[in-house]
Each structure stands twice: as structure tokens, then as C-alpha cells.
Design an enzyme around this catalytic site. Sequence first.
Site, short mmCIF file in Angstrom:
data_model
loop_
_atom_site.label_atom_id
_atom_site.label_comp_id
_atom_site.label_asym_id
_atom_site.label_seq_id
_atom_site.Cartn_x
_atom_site.Cartn_y
_atom_site.Cartn_z
N ARG A 107 8.60 -6.79 14.58
CA ARG A 107 7.37 -7.02 14.20
C ARG A 107 5.88 -6.15 14.62
O ARG A 107 4.98 -6.75 13.98
CB ARG A 107 7.41 -8.32 15.77
CG ARG A 107 7.83 -9.32 15.86
CD ARG A 107 8.56 -10.22 16.52
NE ARG A 107 9.38 -11.46 16.33
CZ ARG A 107 10.03 -12.55 17.39
NH1 ARG A 107 9.23 -12.76 18.99
NH2 ARG A 107 10.31 -13.21 16.28
N GLN A 112 5.06 -17.18 16.00
CA GLN A 112 4.44 -16.27 16.49
C GLN A 112 3.40 -16.90 17.41
O GLN A 112 3.13 -16.47 18.86
CB GLN A 112 3.67 -15.55 16.04
CG GLN A 112 3.74 -14.47 14.95
CD GLN A 112 6.02 -13.10 15.51
OE1 GLN A 112 5.49 -13.10 16.42
NE2 GLN A 112 6.50 -13.86 14.98
N HIS A 118 8.00 -12.01 7.53
CA HIS A 118 8.47 -11.74 8.14
C HIS A 118 8.45 -11.52 9.77
O HIS A 118 7.40 -11.28 10.30
CB HIS A 118 7.86 -9.94 8.02
CG HIS A 118 8.32 -10.05 5.99
ND1 HIS A 118 8.21 -8.78 5.38
CD2 HIS A 118 9.21 -10.37 5.19
CE1 HIS A 118 8.46 -8.05 4.20
NE2 HIS A 118 9.75 -9.48 4.04
N GLU A 119 10.05 -11.49 9.84
CA GLU A 119 10.31 -11.13 11.95
C GLU A 119 9.29 -12.47 12.08
O GLU A 119 8.91 -12.29 13.60
CB GLU A 119 9.74 -9.85 12.22
CG GLU A 119 10.69 -8.55 11.12
CD GLU A 119 11.93 -9.09 11.98
OE1 GLU A 119 12.01 -9.52 12.63
OE2 GLU A 119 12.41 -7.94 10.56
N GLY A 120 9.75 -13.32 11.76
CA GLY A 120 9.09 -14.73 12.85
C GLY A 120 7.45 -15.49 11.86
O GLY A 120 6.70 -14.45 11.43
#
Length: 574
Positions: free
Chosen positions: A294, A436, A429-431
Site C-alpha cells: 500500500r 482505505q 490497487h491494494e484496496g
Amino acid sequence: MSKILSRRDLDFLLYEWLGVEALTARERFAEHSRETFDAFLDLSEQIAERDFAPHNRRNDIEEPTFDGVRVQVIPEVAAALKVFTESGLLAATLDVGHGGYQLPHVVARACFLWFQAANIGTSSYPMLTMANAGLLLAHGTEEQVATFVRPMLEGRFTGTMCLSEPQAGSSLSDTLTRAVPAGDGTYKVSGSKMWISGGDHELSETIVHLVLARVAGAPAGVKGLSLFVVPKHLVEPDGTVGERNGVTLAGLNHKMGYRGTTNAVLSFDEATGYLVGEQGRGLAYMFHMMNEARIGVGAGAVALGYTGYLHALAYSRERVQGRPVAGKDPAAPPVPIVQHPDVRRMLLASKAYVEGGLALVLYAAKLLDEPSPEHDLLLDVLTPIVKAWPSQWCRLADDHAVQIHGGYGYTREYPVEQFYRDNRLNSIHEGTDGIQALDLLGRKVTMRDGAGLALLLDRIRATARQAPDDLGGPVLAACDRLARTTATLWRDGNPTVALANATAYLDAAGHLVVAWMWLAQRNAAGDRAGAFYDGKRLAARYFITHELPRTGPLLDLLDSRDTLMADLDDRCLG
């Protein structure tokens, strides 16, 4: 001046603001000095300019293809990765015992930004590999480290993370991939994984997949997930690569950006897997890699925004068009477009976004170099902001770059349209940004009775008190306002009400944090003379006076505890 990154800005942030030379007083970094840090930075810039940037466009146009047998990637990618590995940068932060240089994370992050800005597609392979190796070093067995990590650090193997599934997406509690004990200490892993960056290629001898799966009998939800090493090929006891494991490429996804990074749908059919750590703790282990990724995604967003800004700045000084608004003589020569107020608006905003985002990424990296319970807590709170804020606002810098180029910006004649497309992916990407936001408001600012938020606000206030009153005052007021709003949202403990507008909270908190980054830079610049320092003072003033006020309406919305988004009937949407 390079159009990839500004070395002058990196030097200012590392040495004049963060004081990274002081890290050499710590035992871990005692063998280093300003000279070794500069050597790594110089090497990174050189390799990025020579081996990564030249094939960035080709990486985008000639994206990977699958012929039914093998994935084809342009040859420049393998050549660049070979140079990167041989430079020692792949293992730079690791212990000497693992072949590393024990380079501070903050310096290594600054180094890697050169590669992300030069070629985000190619740089994604080592980013994922480094994060994969870091997880196994932290949670794997000695045998797993010897079998998989050492070859990754040598550049022989690459690594991935396999979480999402076609039916579940980001909802990991709905993971269906299963793992059945084989009776010999290994497991047979079966299922399908989707959106796997670097999931298949011929760039390495094999690929080390870290796979979330559910062992038979495990409870439902994320508490039933375990983590497994599932290599593309089996690895023999002597370290050689053996026969193909039960991992099949079902197809490649073709995205609008990051086209140089393969993105795969993988099928696992009774593939041999090796349990990492304990059963049921898979997601906790995976967060070791996810949190690093992240921050890496946030750094990539900064890098892409920064290079877009530098390209736009150079173009605006070269492109001659139009005359000043006060100019009345049509026979007068046209002027560079940098002299037009609206172009200056976009350039100053972009400078504020990318230099503020860069400061945030490096600040977070330095927290890793000075580990303590307080710094761990602060990093926990900052991570969703580090990932999401640059993904939105540094992307806007690329949007501005396209606009500044005018009609040319929307063509492939100039690279800024690729920077924008590449950067657009970082919000997922990545959540996603929404995930978030839920993490920040739903977990991070409430954990330990709000200790993380209190610590963050204390740090911001300390910096604001050192700044000129006209700049520090608004930031102090915003700190108080965010604290009150957070308490208001959670006053009755109702998550539906509190989280209905979580993205607004993330936006407000993110802008406050970046205002803090700008006050810190303003304080570091002091009254020193020169255009560079004038630029820092100007951008700090811009961010406080033009950007920070955006938080007011956001906090007003949050204070109202409006639940329109939670309550609406989706039939009303059409």
C-alpha cells in the site's frame, strides 16, 4: 534537469528536513554515511534513466500477450530487471546476513521512486518480489526462506500476492480457495485467483505465489484464512527448479494502465502449497505484505504525478502561444504558456500535490527506520492516507499535465497521457480508496481509544506551532475540528452512521496531513534564499490557503451525520 524526478527535492527532504544522516548513529546503519546514501541515489537515477525509462512507452504499446503456452513480454523488461538485481537494490534494506546492505527504508524508498517514475510497469515486478520476500523473512520457516527468499533476492525467482477471487473481489471473507492437507506436511491448494499482478511471465525461473486459502473445517470469514507458498514450479531440495506445479494461467487481464505488468487470472488445481506460520492467521501475515504494498502504491502514485508535473513544467516553458491578458498589440510576439495565469494555477497545484505527497511517503518510510510503539502506531494511522491521498491528488497532477499540453496532451505523441492512465489504477490497487477510508475511520482512528489519532494530531500541532502564525493557525484549527468531528461521528457507536461518508473523512484527514507535510517543509526551508526555497515557501502558502479550506465543507457534511448514501434506495438510481 531530469524529467523523471527532482534530485534537488529528494536531497532537501532527506537531508535538510528528515535529517537521515542522523540514522547512521543507530547500530543498524552504522556502516553508512551521506556518501553511501548518495551513491545509492546516484545509481538509482542512472539505472532508471538508462535501463527503465527508454522502454516505458514500448511497455505500454506492446503489452504482454499470452499465446496459450507462454506469456510474451518485451525483452527490455528482463534486461532492466537483471541490471536492477545486480545493483543490489533488490535486497538493499535487508540484513547483511541475507545479502542486503541494511540501507534505511527511507533512502531505499527514495531510490525506488526513480524506477516507479521511469517505468511503473517494469518496476512493479521487483516491488512485489521485495514485499513477498519481506513477508517470508518475517513469518516463514528457515526452510522456506532458504528455498524461496534467497532465489528471489538473487533475481532468479519473482513473487506475487494472491488474494482476490472472481466472485469475491476485495471481500476476502468470501474466499473460496481451499487447502487440503496432503499428509506429508504440504497442502493441495485449489481455486481461482483474479487480478494477480506479475502472476505469470517468463522473466524468472519460477514465480513464488503467496496464496490465501481456507483449510477444510476452518471457520467462515477472514479468521478461517491461512497463507500458503504456492510456487509456479516445484523447487527441488538442491534449489533447482523442477516440474510445473498445479498453477495454470487462465488468461491475462488488459488494463488501461500499468500495461507492462502482467495481470493474470490463475487457476490452482491441487497445487502443492506450504503453510506459512499458523493456520487461521493468513490475513494477519498477508497484511505484512499488503501494508508495504500500500505504501508502495502511494509512492508509485507520487512518482507518476511527479514525472507528469516535470514534463508539464518543461513543456510550459518551451511552448509559445498567446499573449498576456493585458497585451493589446496583436503584432507582439507570443509568450511561453507558463506566463498564463491558468497554466500557473495548474502547475502550482501540481507542485503542491506531488512534493507534498513525496514528503508524506518519505516520512512514513522513516518511521520504519526508528521503530518504537509510538512510531508503529503512527504508521498504522498514516498507511491508508499514504496509499489513498496520492492516488487521488497526484493523479490530478497528471490530469493537469495533460491539460497543460493542450491537444497534444491527449495524444501518444507526448507521454503525459500514459502517466495519467497508469496513475488512474492506483486508486484500486491494494484496496480501493473507499476501503482505505473505511480502514481509517472504522479502525485506525478508533483503535486503542483513539490513541493513534491523538498521536497524529499532537505531531501536527507541534509542527504548526513552529510555523508562522498565518500558516500554522489554520492547521491548528483544522486539527481541533477533525478531533471534534471524529468524536461526533462515533458518539453513539453506530457504524452505519459513522461510516456513511467515510471517503469524505479520508479526504479531509488526508488534506490535513499533507498540510502538515507542507508546514514541515516550510519550517525546514526557513528564510534561506534562492528559487528552490522560495518555491517551498510559495507551495506551502498555496496549500494552506487554497487546499486546506477544502476540508471545511467535508467536515460540515460529516458533522451532520448524514446517512443519505447508506439509506438510499438503489432503484432511484435508474
